[in-house]
Design a protein around this motif. Structure first.
Motif, PDB file in Angstrom:
ATOM      1  N   PHE A   6       0.824  -1.204   0.000  1.00  0.00           N
ATOM      2  CA  PHE A   6       0.000   0.000   0.000  1.00  0.00           C
ATOM      3  C   PHE A   6       0.864   1.262   0.000  1.00  0.00           C
ATOM      4  N   ALA A   7       1.918   1.259   0.834  1.00  0.00           N
ATOM      5  CA  ALA A   7       2.819   2.417   0.882  1.00  0.00           C
ATOM      6  C   ALA A   7       3.520   2.617  -0.459  1.00  0.00           C
ATOM      7  N   ALA A   8       3.896   1.529  -1.111  1.00  0.00           N
ATOM      8  CA  ALA A   8       4.531   1.635  -2.428  1.00  0.00           C
ATOM      9  C   ALA A   8       3.541   2.176  -3.458  1.00  0.00           C
ATOM     10  N   TYR A   9       2.293   1.776  -3.347  1.00  0.00           N
ATOM     11  CA  TYR A   9       1.260   2.276  -4.256  1.00  0.00           C
ATOM     12  C   TYR A   9       1.053   3.773  -4.077  1.00  0.00           C
ATOM     13  N   VAL A  10       0.958   4.226  -2.824  1.00  0.00           N
ATOM     14  CA  VAL A  10       0.768   5.659  -2.545  1.00  0.00           C
ATOM     15  C   VAL A  10       1.979   6.451  -3.009  1.00  0.00           C
ATOM     16  N   ALA A  11       3.178   5.931  -2.801  1.00  0.00           N
ATOM     17  CA  ALA A  11       4.388   6.636  -3.234  1.00  0.00           C
ATOM     18  C   ALA A  11       4.453   6.749  -4.750  1.00  0.00           C
ATOM     19  N   GLY A  12       3.813   5.823  -5.456  1.00  0.00           N
ATOM     20  CA  GLY A  12       3.819   5.855  -6.906  1.00  0.00           C
ATOM     21  C   GLY A  12       2.758   6.743  -7.520  1.00  0.00           C
ATOM     22  N   LEU A  13       1.871   7.301  -6.698  1.00  0.00           N
ATOM     23  CA  LEU A  13       0.836   8.197  -7.218  1.00  0.00           C
ATOM     24  C   LEU A  13       1.466   9.497  -7.700  1.00  0.00           C
ATOM     25  N   PRO A  14       0.818  10.190  -8.633  1.00  0.00           N
ATOM     26  CA  PRO A  14       1.367  11.475  -9.087  1.00  0.00           C
ATOM     27  C   PRO A  14       1.335  12.508  -7.961  1.00  0.00           C
ATOM     28  N   PRO A  15       2.185  13.532  -8.014  1.00  0.00           N
ATOM     29  CA  PRO A  15       2.265  14.520  -6.931  1.00  0.00           C
ATOM     30  C   PRO A  15       0.960  15.276  -6.681  1.00  0.00           C
ATOM     31  N   HIS A  16       0.119  15.418  -7.709  1.00  0.00           N
ATOM     32  CA  HIS A  16      -1.114  16.176  -7.525  1.00  0.00           C
ATOM     33  C   HIS A  16      -2.290  15.306  -7.073  1.00  0.00           C
ATOM     34  N   ALA A  17      -2.053  14.032  -6.763  1.00  0.00           N
ATOM     35  CA  ALA A  17      -3.124  13.143  -6.315  1.00  0.00           C
ATOM     36  C   ALA A  17      -3.652  13.597  -4.958  1.00  0.00           C
ATOM     37  N   VAL A  19      -4.665  11.894  -2.419  1.00  0.00           N
ATOM     38  CA  VAL A  19      -4.119  11.147  -1.284  1.00  0.00           C
ATOM     39  C   VAL A  19      -2.783  11.744  -0.863  1.00  0.00           C
ATOM     40  N   ARG A  20      -1.920  12.023  -1.823  1.00  0.00           N
ATOM     41  CA  ARG A  20      -0.611  12.594  -1.487  1.00  0.00           C
ATOM     42  C   ARG A  20      -0.749  14.011  -0.957  1.00  0.00           C
ATOM     43  N   THR A  21      -1.721  14.764  -1.467  1.00  0.00           N
ATOM     44  CA  THR A  21      -1.969  16.107  -0.950  1.00  0.00           C
ATOM     45  C   THR A  21      -2.434  16.032   0.496  1.00  0.00           C
ATOM     46  N   ALA A  22      -3.316  15.101   0.794  1.00  0.00           N
ATOM     47  CA  ALA A  22      -3.810  14.943   2.162  1.00  0.00           C
ATOM     48  C   ALA A  22      -2.693  14.516   3.108  1.00  0.00           C
ATOM     49  N   LEU A  23      -1.818  13.642   2.666  1.00  0.00           N
ATOM     50  CA  LEU A  23      -0.703  13.204   3.504  1.00  0.00           C
ATOM     51  C   LEU A  23       0.324  14.312   3.720  1.00  0.00           C
ATOM     52  N   ASN A  24       0.316  15.314   2.848  1.00  0.00           N
ATOM     53  CA  ASN A  24       1.263  16.421   2.935  1.00  0.00           C
ATOM     54  C   ASN A  24       0.659  17.621   3.671  1.00  0.00           C
ATOM     55  N   GLY A  25      -0.355  17.398   4.470  1.00  0.00           N
ATOM     56  CA  GLY A  25      -0.945  18.477   5.256  1.00  0.00           C
ATOM     57  C   GLY A  25      -1.832  19.409   4.446  1.00  0.00           C
ATOM     58  N   GLY A  26      -2.383  18.933   3.339  1.00  0.00           N
ATOM     59  CA  GLY A  26      -3.263  19.762   2.528  1.00  0.00           C
ATOM     60  C   GLY A  26      -2.571  20.589   1.469  1.00  0.00           C
ATOM     61  N   ARG A  27      -1.263  20.541   1.433  1.00  0.00           N
ATOM     62  CA  ARG A  27      -0.510  21.274   0.406  1.00  0.00           C
ATOM     63  C   ARG A  27      -0.137  20.320  -0.716  1.00  0.00           C
ATOM     64  N   PRO A  28      -0.351  20.713  -1.957  1.00  0.00           N
ATOM     65  CA  PRO A  28       0.056  19.832  -3.045  1.00  0.00           C
ATOM     66  C   PRO A  28       1.582  19.732  -3.119  1.00  0.00           C
ATOM     67  N   GLU A  29       2.058  18.551  -3.446  1.00  0.00           N
ATOM     68  CA  GLU A  29       3.498  18.368  -3.586  1.00  0.00           C
ATOM     69  C   GLU A  29       3.968  18.999  -4.888  1.00  0.00           C
ATOM     70  N   PRO A  30       5.181  19.501  -4.904  1.00  0.00           N
ATOM     71  CA  PRO A  30       5.685  20.096  -6.150  1.00  0.00           C
ATOM     72  C   PRO A  30       5.988  19.028  -7.178  1.00  0.00           C
ATOM     73  N   SER A  31       5.801  19.381  -8.432  1.00  0.00           N
ATOM     74  CA  SER A  31       6.154  18.448  -9.503  1.00  0.00           C
ATOM     75  C   SER A  31       7.658  18.555  -9.757  1.00  0.00           C
ATOM     76  N   VAL A  32       8.173  17.635 -10.517  1.00  0.00           N
ATOM     77  CA  VAL A  32       9.598  17.646 -10.855  1.00  0.00           C
ATOM     78  C   VAL A  32       9.930  18.931 -11.618  1.00  0.00           C
ATOM     79  N   ASP A  33       9.013  19.349 -12.494  1.00  0.00           N
ATOM     80  CA  ASP A  33       9.232  20.579 -13.256  1.00  0.00           C
ATOM     81  C   ASP A  33       9.357  21.790 -12.337  1.00  0.00           C
ATOM     82  N   GLN A  34       8.497  21.869 -11.329  1.00  0.00           N
ATOM     83  CA  GLN A  34       8.559  22.992 -10.402  1.00  0.00           C
ATOM     84  C   GLN A  34       9.872  22.999  -9.627  1.00  0.00           C
ATOM     85  N   LEU A  35      10.319  21.830  -9.199  1.00  0.00           N
ATOM     86  CA  LEU A  35      11.583  21.747  -8.463  1.00  0.00           C
ATOM     87  C   LEU A  35      12.757  22.185  -9.328  1.00  0.00           C
TER      88      LEU A  35
END
Length: 105
Positions: A6-17, A19-35
């Motif tokens: 399950f953790a591997a599945y969540v880690a493989g989701l895109p940054p704007h998903a 689930v990943r936004t919720a795990l990041n405290g409500g902030r969307p994760e940056p994409s590779v392009d943004q970084l």
């Protein structure tokens, strides 16, 4: 499905998903392009500053550039400082004490 899968599945989701936004405290994760763009902006600012510093007179060097703002690194405002929230917590604690004293007495 195991927790590891399950953790591997969540880690493989895109940054704007969501689930990943919720795990990041409500902030969307940056994409590779943004970084990459943020690092590139910092690099170009630093290069320009270095060239200006090298070619300026002694004692008149320009100020170092500020890093490009990265909204994904800025902490979210804390809820604990809200006066309304503090009042609600104190009210809940008072009611809990009253209930406890009425049950004990």
């Amino acid at each position: 499905m195991t927790w590891r899968e399950f953790a591997a599945y969540v880690a493989g989701l895109p940054p704007h998903a969501r689930v990943r936004t919720a795990l990041n405290g409500g902030r969307p994760e940056p994409s590779v392009d943004q970084l990459i763009l943020a690092d590139l902006a910092d690099l170009l600012q630093r290069l320009q500053w270095t060239l200006q510093a090298v070619n300026s007179e002694k004692g008149k060097a320009p100020k170092a550039p500020k890093p490009y703002p990265r909204q994904w690194l800025q902490p979210k405002p804390s809820k604990s400082t809200s006066p309304d929230r503090v009042a609600r917590i104190e009210d809940a604690r008072r009611r809990a004490r009253e209930r406890k004293s009425s049950l004990a007495g």
